[in-house]
Design a protein around this motif. Sequence first.
Motif, PDB file in Angstrom:
ATOM      1  N   TRP A  80      13.085  15.559   7.310  1.00 34.56           N
ATOM      2  CA  TRP A  80      13.736  14.556   6.475  1.00 34.56           C
ATOM      3  C   TRP A  80      15.134  15.034   6.114  1.00 34.56           C
ATOM      4  CZ3 TRP A  80      12.272   9.722   5.424  1.00 34.56           C
ATOM      5  CH2 TRP A  80      10.967   9.376   5.725  1.00 34.56           C
ATOM      6  N   SER A  81      16.079  14.124   6.154  1.00 36.25           N
ATOM      7  CA  SER A  81      17.473  14.449   5.849  1.00 36.25           C
ATOM      8  C   SER A  81      18.083  13.332   5.022  1.00 36.25           C
ATOM      9  CB  SER A  81      18.284  14.604   7.134  1.00 36.25           C
ATOM     10  OG  SER A  81      17.794  15.658   7.903  1.00 36.25           O
ATOM     11  N   ILE A  82      19.202  13.653   4.408  1.00 32.29           N
ATOM     12  CA  ILE A  82      19.989  12.658   3.678  1.00 32.29           C
ATOM     13  C   ILE A  82      21.438  13.110   3.759  1.00 32.29           C
ATOM     14  CG2 ILE A  82      19.767  13.745   1.409  1.00 32.29           C
ATOM     15  CD1 ILE A  82      19.408  10.784   0.381  1.00 32.29           C
ATOM     16  N   ARG A  83      22.349  12.164   3.790  1.00 32.36           N
ATOM     17  CA  ARG A  83      23.765  12.483   3.919  1.00 32.36           C
ATOM     18  C   ARG A  83      24.507  12.146   2.634  1.00 32.36           C
ATOM     19  NH1 ARG A  83      24.049   9.413   9.437  1.00 32.36           N
ATOM     20  NH2 ARG A  83      23.265  11.030  10.800  1.00 32.36           N
ATOM     21  N   VAL A  84      25.472  12.983   2.343  1.00 31.54           N
ATOM     22  CA  VAL A  84      26.469  12.677   1.319  1.00 31.54           C
ATOM     23  C   VAL A  84      27.796  12.734   2.050  1.00 31.54           C
ATOM     24  CG1 VAL A  84      27.561  13.425  -0.816  1.00 31.54           C
ATOM     25  CG2 VAL A  84      25.091  13.592  -0.565  1.00 31.54           C
ATOM     26  N   TYR A  85      28.541  11.645   2.013  1.00 32.77           N
ATOM     27  CA  TYR A  85      29.752  11.552   2.816  1.00 32.77           C
ATOM     28  C   TYR A  85      30.825  10.785   2.051  1.00 32.77           C
ATOM     29  CZ  TYR A  85      27.973   6.858   3.741  1.00 32.77           C
ATOM     30  OH  TYR A  85      27.507   5.585   3.587  1.00 32.77           O
ATOM     31  N   ASN A  86      32.037  10.857   2.594  1.00 36.00           N
ATOM     32  CA  ASN A  86      33.150  10.129   2.025  1.00 36.00           C
ATOM     33  C   ASN A  86      33.555   9.047   3.011  1.00 36.00           C
ATOM     34  OD1 ASN A  86      35.820   9.334   1.143  1.00 36.00           O
ATOM     35  ND2 ASN A  86      35.645  11.073  -0.241  1.00 36.00           N
ATOM     36  N   SER A  87      33.512   7.803   2.564  1.00 38.39           N
ATOM     37  CA  SER A  87      33.783   6.686   3.466  1.00 38.39           C
ATOM     38  C   SER A  87      35.238   6.233   3.445  1.00 38.39           C
ATOM     39  CB  SER A  87      32.880   5.506   3.106  1.00 38.39           C
ATOM     40  OG  SER A  87      33.193   5.035   1.813  1.00 38.39           O
ATOM     41  N   SER A  88      36.097   6.938   2.747  1.00 41.43           N
ATOM     42  CA  SER A  88      37.502   6.530   2.714  1.00 41.43           C
ATOM     43  C   SER A  88      38.170   6.853   4.046  1.00 41.43           C
ATOM     44  CB  SER A  88      38.241   7.220   1.567  1.00 41.43           C
ATOM     45  OG  SER A  88      38.299   8.594   1.788  1.00 41.43           O
TER      46      SER A  88
END
Length: 146
Positions: free
Chosen positions: A76-84
Amino acid sequence: MSDCDFSDKELKKLAKDLEEITKKAPRETKKFMAKEGTKLKSVVKSLAKTRVQVDSGNYMKHLKRGKPYQYRGLDWSIRVYNSSNHGHLIEDGHDIVARGSKRGKGKKVGYKNGYHIQADAQRRFMNTYIKDAMDFLDELLNKGLG
């Protein structure tokens, strides 16, 4: 000899039990991963606030947490990202280009180093995540799902 000996059978049984727990409790696993993603996002945001002192457009507003998913059907994984649009420039660094007469024809006058916020936040969060994961597994075992 140490006081704590494990045989291959015991380790295989533990791995099998953990696999059964993840099959029986996908809802709890998804909920746990979402909570951990939110915690990681707050760590990234606080680190970004301390490092990026200049006006960076909408960099802070575009920090997002993705949905929990199974990476290649296993973990299981989850992402934290910047969409700018310029998030990768702040993260990884970029060339400083003087304006030219035509777009893209400017002269390179320097380089701005990146802040590497995501990688540092991941390292800071690792111990917290491991502790939370162990507590989550204990909670699942105590519930009797295993």
